[in-house]
Design an enzyme around this catalytic site. Structure first.
Site, mmCIF file in Angstrom:
data_model
loop_
_atom_site.group_PDB
_atom_site.id
_atom_site.type_symbol
_atom_site.label_atom_id
_atom_site.label_comp_id
_atom_site.label_asym_id
_atom_site.label_seq_id
_atom_site.Cartn_x
_atom_site.Cartn_y
_atom_site.Cartn_z
ATOM 1 N N GLY A 1 35.503 45.767 58.279
ATOM 2 C CA GLY A 1 35.565 45.574 59.725
ATOM 3 C C GLY A 1 36.410 44.385 60.146
ATOM 4 N N PRO B 1 45.567 50.454 50.628
ATOM 5 C CG PRO B 1 46.879 51.499 52.257
ATOM 6 C CD PRO B 1 45.695 50.579 52.082
ATOM 7 C CG ASN C 1 45.794 41.119 51.421
ATOM 8 O OD1 ASN C 1 46.297 42.198 51.748
ATOM 9 N ND2 ASN C 1 44.579 40.773 51.786
ATOM 10 N NE ARG D 1 51.353 44.239 55.306
ATOM 11 C CZ ARG D 1 51.658 43.807 54.096
ATOM 12 N NH1 ARG D 1 52.278 42.652 53.946
ATOM 13 N NH2 ARG D 1 51.376 44.543 53.048
ATOM 14 C CG ASP E 1 62.890 50.169 62.100
ATOM 15 O OD1 ASP E 1 63.328 48.994 62.115
ATOM 16 O OD2 ASP E 1 62.461 50.745 63.115
ATOM 17 C CG ASP F 1 34.993 40.681 58.744
ATOM 18 O OD1 ASP F 1 36.210 40.683 58.420
ATOM 19 O OD2 ASP F 1 34.087 40.937 57.940
ATOM 20 C CG HIS G 1 55.422 50.153 58.106
ATOM 21 N ND1 HIS G 1 55.093 50.951 57.034
ATOM 22 C CD2 HIS G 1 54.485 49.157 58.125
ATOM 23 C CE1 HIS G 1 53.998 50.460 56.442
ATOM 24 N NE2 HIS G 1 53.612 49.391 57.087
ATOM 25 C CB SER G 2 58.749 50.120 64.562
ATOM 26 O OG SER G 2 59.802 49.794 65.423
ATOM 27 C CG HIS H 1 46.496 43.984 55.232
ATOM 28 N ND1 HIS H 1 46.788 43.880 53.898
ATOM 29 C CD2 HIS H 1 47.430 44.811 55.754
ATOM 30 C CE1 HIS H 1 47.867 44.607 53.624
ATOM 31 N NE2 HIS H 1 48.280 45.181 54.746
ATOM 32 C CG ASP H 2 40.198 41.073 59.848
ATOM 33 O OD1 ASP H 2 39.465 40.829 58.869
ATOM 34 O OD2 ASP H 2 39.882 40.758 61.013
HETATM 35 C C1 HEM Z 1 49.432 53.692 56.240
HETATM 36 C C2 HEM Z 1 49.277 52.901 55.203
HETATM 37 C C3 HEM Z 1 50.063 51.639 55.027
HETATM 38 C C4 HEM Z 1 50.629 51.232 53.861
HETATM 39 C C5 HEM Z 1 50.571 51.937 52.510
HETATM 40 C C6 HEM Z 1 51.306 49.994 54.149
HETATM 41 C C7 HEM Z 1 51.981 49.239 53.210
HETATM 42 C C8 HEM Z 1 52.815 48.196 53.508
HETATM 43 C C9 HEM Z 1 53.646 47.529 52.550
HETATM 44 C C10 HEM Z 1 53.698 47.850 51.062
HETATM 45 C C11 HEM Z 1 54.369 46.593 53.213
HETATM 46 C C12 HEM Z 1 55.411 45.658 52.610
HETATM 47 C C13 HEM Z 1 54.696 44.610 51.832
HETATM 48 C C14 HEM Z 1 55.581 43.897 50.841
HETATM 49 O O1 HEM Z 1 56.490 44.519 50.264
HETATM 50 O O2 HEM Z 1 55.322 42.702 50.611
HETATM 51 C C15 HEM Z 1 53.976 46.649 54.597
HETATM 52 C C16 HEM Z 1 54.483 45.858 55.597
HETATM 53 C C17 HEM Z 1 54.019 45.864 56.897
HETATM 54 N N1 HEM Z 1 52.953 46.595 57.369
HETATM 55 FE FE1 HEM Z 1 52.072 48.156 56.440
HETATM 56 N N2 HEM Z 1 51.148 49.678 55.470
HETATM 57 C C18 HEM Z 1 50.391 50.655 56.041
HETATM 58 C C19 HEM Z 1 49.941 50.662 57.347
HETATM 59 C C20 HEM Z 1 50.147 49.650 58.240
HETATM 60 C C21 HEM Z 1 49.459 49.500 59.494
HETATM 61 C C22 HEM Z 1 48.356 50.448 59.993
HETATM 62 C C23 HEM Z 1 49.957 48.388 60.090
HETATM 63 C C24 HEM Z 1 49.605 47.749 61.403
HETATM 64 C C25 HEM Z 1 48.843 48.294 62.314
HETATM 65 C C26 HEM Z 1 50.979 47.857 59.221
HETATM 66 C C27 HEM Z 1 51.793 46.784 59.504
HETATM 67 C C28 HEM Z 1 52.795 46.314 58.684
HETATM 68 C C29 HEM Z 1 53.828 45.383 59.105
HETATM 69 C C30 HEM Z 1 54.050 44.874 60.516
HETATM 70 C C31 HEM Z 1 54.585 45.079 57.973
HETATM 71 C C32 HEM Z 1 55.762 44.091 57.878
HETATM 72 C C33 HEM Z 1 55.177 42.710 57.675
HETATM 73 C C34 HEM Z 1 56.172 41.565 57.537
HETATM 74 O O3 HEM Z 1 57.357 41.708 57.808
HETATM 75 O O4 HEM Z 1 55.700 40.473 57.127
HETATM 76 N N3 HEM Z 1 51.041 48.632 58.098
HETATM 77 N N4 HEM Z 1 53.018 47.624 54.746
#
Ligand code: HEM
Ligand code: NAG
Ligand code: NAG
Ligand code: NAG
Length: 326
Positions: A66, A157, A88, A56, A239, A68, A187-188, A60-61
């Site tokens: 960019g 976002p 974060n 993830r 998932d 960095d 999010h898989s 966020h980076d």
């Molecule tokens: C498309 C817009 C995206 C939104 C709105 C979003 C939002 C979120 C949120 C809200 C969570 C859960 C955080 C929490 O409840 O503490 C999450 C988890 C996660 N996101 Fe995203 N995300 C997005 C795109 C991405 C992208 C592009 C990646 C990686 C390339 C990513 C990777 C992950 C991963 C792997 C988790 C699980 C992390 C963990 O288990 O610690 N997400 N995301």
């Protein structure tokens, strides 16, 4: 030391921006990629979720000024960094895994491999070790000298974001609708907090009702895990197969079992739905599009000067910063 000597020292320690390329460290640190893979594998054996948490970081980076490693900087008395930003705080985790990689690399090749490149390699490895695709990463990034909580707040976002908002947001980074859907497939793996979905469960769009897109059985499960007044830090799988990087995420969206609003609306929104359906049926197409998206995401650069941090949490030139400010 005079100001000009310090300034000169600052300039020579900040390498100029080379174009990114594969095998960037093949001469200066040939073991770099295997060291990273090794530490990530050990971390995932210790705690499987750390793979998701580390991958993830790339999102966020790279979105905030960019790729960095700005998001790895701790706050200082004069700088509010990104760790406490809205998206974060209490959410990003496994920073210590990156520290572990950095320590191992500093032992093998001191002052050579940037924290920004570590994030890119570690994300790739976490996906591959979870059964997803692997790919060649371009390297040669520099680490930022600053971080910005405000920029992270403005850019990242919220969990309430919907697909149409995200299409526009990703377009600002030259990422297409296809990239958005494929990258959301990250999010898989991993988990999210109840905090991120309370509004969808109990008060979608201020209606006082649940989001109708949630499949009823799944909603019952979420209601049980995330009751009103309960602990909103409780985590739920993103998932049905949270340790396997596969296309189950997309099948879940089609069935109304997406966890986040940003996930499920990819299926309810007409522009993104065709890709959700396609990737739910064809895992190879998902993997291919995901890799393309990750490479584009990794190409986002601020163009600002940087350095190779020795500790990913602090800039090397703090002393110089303090002097320049005075
Ligand atoms: C498309 C817009 C995206 C939104 C709105 C979003 C939002 C979120 C949120 C809200 C969570 C859960 C955080 C929490 O409840 O503490 C999450 C988890 C996660 N996101 Fe995203 N995300 C997005 C795109 C991405 C992208 C592009 C990646 C990686 C390339 C990513 C990777 C992950 C991963 C792997 C988790 C699980 C992390 C963990 O288990 O610690 N997400 N995301
Ligand atoms: C999506 O989000 C945007 C921005 O928050 C909002 O204006 C729009 O009404 C939302 N669309 C839907 C279909 O909910
Ligand atoms: C639901 O959301 C609306 C609008 O955001 C708000 O006014 C209302 O107080 C919320 N209801 C509950 C029960 O939280
Ligand atoms: C979640 O945990 C964090 C850190 O332990 C704490 O500061 C925060 O208040 C908790 N949030 C909720 C909603 O319970």
């Amino acid at each position: 030391m005079s100001f000009s000597i310090l300034f000169f020292l600052l300039l020579i320690t900040m390498a100029t921006a080379d174009p990114l390329r594969p095998r960037y460290y093949s001469e200066t640190c040939p073991e770099a990629e295997s060291i990273v893979g090794d530490v990530i594998m050990k971390a995932m054996i210790r705690e499987p979720r750390s793979g998701a948490s580390v991958m993830r970081f790339q999102f966020h980076d790279c979105f905030v000024n960019g790729c960095d490693a700005s998001m790895l900087l701790d706050d200082t008395p004069t700088m509010l960094g990104e760790k406490l930003s809205l998206s974060n705080i209490n959410s990003l985790r496994s920073y210590e895994v990156i520290d572990e990689v950095k320590e191992a690399l500093e032992k093998a090749c001191p002052g050579t491999v940037s924290c920004a490149d570590i994030i890119i390699m570690a994300s790739r490895d976490a996906v591959a070790l979870s059964g997803g695709p692997s790919w060649e990463v371009k390297l040669g990034r520099k680490d930022s000298l600053t971080a910005s909580q405000k920029d992270a707040d403005d850019i990242m976002p919220s969990p309430r974001a919907n697909a149409s908002f995200l299409v526009d947001l990703f377009a600002k980074f030259d990422l297409s609708i296809k990239d958005l859907v494929a990258l959301s497939g990250s999010h898989s793996i991993g988990q999210g907090r109840c905090f991120s979905i309370m509004f969808r469960l109990y008060n979608q769009s201020g209606s006082g009702k649940p989001d109708p897109a949630i499949e009823p059985k799944f909603r019952e499960k979420l209601n049980r895990l995330c009751p009103i007044g309960g602990d909103e830090n409780v985590t739920v799988d993103l998932d049905a197969t949270p340790q396997a990087f596969d296309n189950q995420y997309f099948k879940d969206l089609v069935a109304g079992r997406g966890f986040l609003n940003s996930d499920e609306t990819l299926y309810t929104y007409p522009w993104t739905r065709p890709y959700v359906k396609l990737y739910g049926k064809d895992q190879d197409k998902f993997f291919k599009a995901f890799v393309e998206g990750m490479i584009k995401l990794g190409d986002l650069q601020s163009g600002k000067p940087g350095e190779i941090r020795t500790n990913c949490r602090v800039v090397n030139s703090r002393a110089v910063d303090v002097l320049l400010e005075s």
